[in-house]
Design a protein around this motif. Sequence first.
Motif, PDB file in Angstrom:
ATOM      1  N   ILE A  82       0.906  -1.102  -0.029  1.00  8.15           N
ATOM      2  CA  ILE A  82       0.181  -0.017  -0.056  1.00  8.15           C
ATOM      3  C   ILE A  82       0.792   1.207   0.004  1.00  8.15           C
ATOM      4  CG2 ILE A  82      -1.907   1.357   1.319  1.00  8.15           C
ATOM      5  CD1 ILE A  82      -2.414  -1.479   2.676  1.00  8.15           C
TER       6      ILE A  82
ATOM      7  N   LYS B 288     -12.164   0.004   4.439  1.00  4.55           N
ATOM      8  CA  LYS B 288     -11.718  -0.586   2.916  1.00  4.55           C
ATOM      9  C   LYS B 288     -12.948  -0.981   2.290  1.00  4.55           C
ATOM     10  CE  LYS B 288      -8.951  -3.962   0.673  1.00  4.55           C
ATOM     11  NZ  LYS B 288      -7.771  -5.177   0.824  1.00  4.55           N
TER      12      LYS B 288
ATOM     13  N   THR C 231      -8.480   1.077   0.678  1.00  8.45           N
ATOM     14  CA  THR C 231      -7.857   0.680   2.098  1.00  8.45           C
ATOM     15  C   THR C 231      -8.618   1.359   3.033  1.00  8.45           C
ATOM     16  OG1 THR C 231      -5.911  -0.039   3.150  1.00  8.45           O
ATOM     17  CG2 THR C 231      -5.781   2.081   1.855  1.00  8.45           C
ATOM     18  N   SER C 232      -7.986   0.845   4.313  1.00  6.89           N
ATOM     19  CA  SER C 232      -8.580   1.758   5.375  1.00  6.89           C
ATOM     20  C   SER C 232      -7.701   3.126   5.804  1.00  6.89           C
ATOM     21  CB  SER C 232      -8.748   0.919   6.678  1.00  6.89           C
ATOM     22  OG  SER C 232      -7.514   0.516   7.079  1.00  6.89           O
TER      23      SER C 232
ATOM     24  N   PRO D  91      -3.547   6.087   4.078  1.00 11.33           N
ATOM     25  CA  PRO D  91      -3.721   4.815   4.491  1.00 11.33           C
ATOM     26  C   PRO D  91      -3.154   4.532   6.126  1.00 11.33           C
ATOM     27  CG  PRO D  91      -2.765   4.570   2.400  1.00 11.33           C
ATOM     28  CD  PRO D  91      -2.479   5.969   3.124  1.00 11.33           C
TER      29      PRO D  91
ATOM     30  N   ASP E 203      -5.691  -2.182   6.486  1.00  9.62           N
ATOM     31  CA  ASP E 203      -6.366  -2.562   5.637  1.00  9.62           C
ATOM     32  C   ASP E 203      -7.707  -3.251   6.172  1.00  9.62           C
ATOM     33  OD1 ASP E 203      -6.392  -2.790   2.757  1.00  9.62           O
ATOM     34  OD2 ASP E 203      -5.454  -4.850   2.538  1.00  9.62           O
TER      35      ASP E 203
ATOM     36  N   TRP F  56     -11.487  -4.049   6.472  1.00 15.52           N
ATOM     37  CA  TRP F  56     -12.654  -4.109   5.593  1.00 15.52           C
ATOM     38  C   TRP F  56     -13.884  -3.521   6.055  1.00 15.52           C
ATOM     39  CZ3 TRP F  56     -14.147  -4.376   0.703  1.00 15.52           C
ATOM     40  CH2 TRP F  56     -13.298  -4.997  -0.396  1.00 15.52           C
TER      41      TRP F  56
ATOM     42  N   LYS G 298      -9.366  -2.195  -7.004  1.00 18.32           N
ATOM     43  CA  LYS G 298      -8.305  -2.751  -7.455  1.00 18.32           C
ATOM     44  C   LYS G 298      -8.098  -3.301  -8.875  1.00 18.32           C
ATOM     45  CE  LYS G 298      -8.025  -7.328  -5.696  1.00 18.32           C
ATOM     46  NZ  LYS G 298      -7.501  -8.352  -5.051  1.00 18.32           N
TER      47      LYS G 298
ATOM     48  N   LEU H 111      -3.912  -0.905  -6.246  1.00 18.77           N
ATOM     49  CA  LEU H 111      -5.134  -0.268  -5.640  1.00 18.77           C
ATOM     50  C   LEU H 111      -5.391   0.885  -6.486  1.00 18.77           C
ATOM     51  CD1 LEU H 111      -4.324  -0.278  -1.813  1.00 18.77           C
ATOM     52  CD2 LEU H 111      -5.757  -1.708  -3.085  1.00 18.77           C
TER      53      LEU H 111
END
Length: 801
Positions: free
Chosen positions: A39, A67, A86-87, A113, A117, A119, A294, A313
């Motif tokens: 990332i 994410k 992503t988060s 980021p 990551d 979700w 992605k 990504l």
Amino acid sequence: MATVIERIKRGHFWTFHGGIHPPQQKFFTSDKPIRAVSIPDQLILPLQQHIGIPAELQVKVGDKVLKGQTLTQSAHPMAVPIHAPTSGTITAIKNSVIAHPSGLSELCLFITPDFEDKWRKRHICTNFNQLTNHQLIEKISAAGISGMGGAGFPTQVKVSTREDIQYLIINAAECEPYITADDLLIREHSPSILDGINILDNILSPRHILIGIEDNKPQAIKALQQATADNEKISVCVLPTKYPTGGEKQLIQILTGQEVPTGVLPSSLGIVMQNIATCFAIADAVINDIPLIKRVVTVSGQALEKPQNVWSLLGTPVGYLLAQCGYLNKDKKHIIMGGPMMGYSLPTDQVPVVKTTNCILAPTEKEISSPYSTGSKEVECIRCGQCSDVCPSQLLPQELQWSAKAKDQQQLEKLNLFDCIECGACAYVCPSQIPLVHYYRVAKSEIRQQKQLDIKAEHAKVRFEARKERLARDKIAREEKHKAAAAARKARMNSGTAAGNSEISAVAAALARVKAKKAGQAQSAQSSISEAQETLPRNTDNGQKSQVAAAIARAKAKKLAAQTNSSPEASSETTNISNDTESPIDNKKAKISAAVAKAKAKKLAEKSASLINSSSTTDKEASNTLNSDVDTQAPADDKKAKISSAITKAKAKKLVDKSVTLASEIETKTPAADKKSKIAAAVAKAKAKKLASQQEKTRVSVDSNSSNNTVANTEVDVQNPADEKKAKIAAAVAKAKAKKLASQQEKIRVSVDSNLSNNQVANTDVDVQNPANAKKAKIAAAVAKAKAKKLASQQEKSEST
Ligand code: SF4
Ligand code: SF4
């Protein structure tokens, strides 16, 4: 005649016009698996990554996102949402350079980021066959999927067609040199791709599904054939390699033999085409609830140490991907987004990967000739015609270029500029190294812009016309309404009924009210004008004249007061005479004589006070007269005013001198006052003060009267405009002199006050300490009497004046 499917089964396909066979250069990346990259420190997400309009922002700067979280959303079918790859945290929402040939900036979301990551909550679908078409389309729409082959057309719009679909064509041709993203995706993810194709099959229910793939991807072909072996509806069509087979119209023509006319959607011919990567994204969205965050990107070119396909990504800066692949060119020259034929040079390596990015090319100087080389120099067209020979859209590239240079938009449209798929085949073969596609892109952009303006102008015109019509309609309706109302009223009034008569009366009363109102308005306007006329001059010339007259009146009053005060002078003179002579005088007689003199002096002071009052009235009148004189005979009276001022001045001066002399004499000849003489002096001083106060009141009264006099003078001024200038000058001169006199007069008054008190002291002394000569006392009394008489006569004159 063999059907399409029979031909396909026999391996016979149609072909398209033109086309080229550039070096494939796919070997750089075709033998390496897709690699996941880490990332990056920052993700840049343009709000619009597709053909259509951007969706509305759902987040703001500072928001923490997970994410897969939706960042933009809209109900508009052409607005495709974007999601957090992503988060992390939204750190900025601002314009940034986007992946577009124009190199322009557009609104982008910046995400930093958190590298967790993490979700958002996902809903895995175990059997998509149980979902309705609507649910499937909803999922595709919510996942933000748009065509991943390069065009970026919203997938939900394509799959929402209501046409009877004959052929669903899956585009796996990947005809452009260097690019192997689809090849690797097919090889590694054919089951998922097949799921995607099946979902589309559920939605569109086509009769046949044709997967078009060039024969330069044997492994991918094999993978597809294996994956689709059980499905008779699907045909894997292995096509001869030729650029640009992957073009939508070209692939349709190759597989079905149908040419899609200009401005016609393939769906209207019963054909829908989807890219193979889009099929994979659809499967991910519907089954795994993974939005489009992605994609596989081919990072290739001889400037890289490790060219390969990577899972990138969306939002990853190109520079980051290049760094991951060992970018050697420190100058960062010739970074191309897309393949060598249809790609475009990037102004910066901070441009992010978007939904349509299938390749990042980092060639060396020698690697790419013609448009991409700095050594290439455009020369004049030699009209060789090679460009038109290779054009798959059967256009005339050289003529398009001329018209583009001339900015002849009509001619460009006649030459079907918008049929150009920007494949770059013409530029590739052009011996003059003319960047033909560049000219076409600029021309298309200008025409689109002009069309937008035309549409706006047309809308404005339509709105204007509609408004005009509406106003005309309203006017007619109003007039008709009034006519009808008038007719009805007339009928009622003529009916002779009580209601009709009452209406007649009401109308008459209303008319009377209107007339009265008009008359009142006229009257009030007239009085306003009169007021203005009266007020205006009061503040100008005649104000000054009145002030001059008042000043003159004040001066006269002061003169009279000063003359009145001269009676103590006589007393003091008498006293002095008594002091000088030392003959034995009858004490009683002298005392009587002094008392008489004192009484007379007192009387004189009272007379003086009354004289001041009367003189103020007299002077007021005189001021009025003077004002009117000044207004009507200003030039003549200017001289008179001057003379009068001079006389007043001289008299005042003389009076001051006398008072001063008298005071000094009394001071030197009179011994110290005893208690009585002090009292007498205080009384005399108080009287003098009173006189001064009365005089001041008189002056105020004269001032106010003089302002009132202005009203009368105004009329004179209005009637004699010719004398206005002269009167102004005379008034100004008189005012100045009067001012000077007032100042001198004030000095005199102060001096006389002090002298008066001294004289009173002297008189008292005479009475008490010096039994004066009776004769001299008589003389003094006679002198005082004479002066009092003179004053009385002057008073009378003043009154008569
Ligand atoms: S290929 Fe180039 S030089 Fe030849 S006709 Fe076309 S534009 Fe002109
Ligand atoms: S870029 Fe346009 S004009 Fe040139 S060959 Fe391709 S389709 Fe024809």
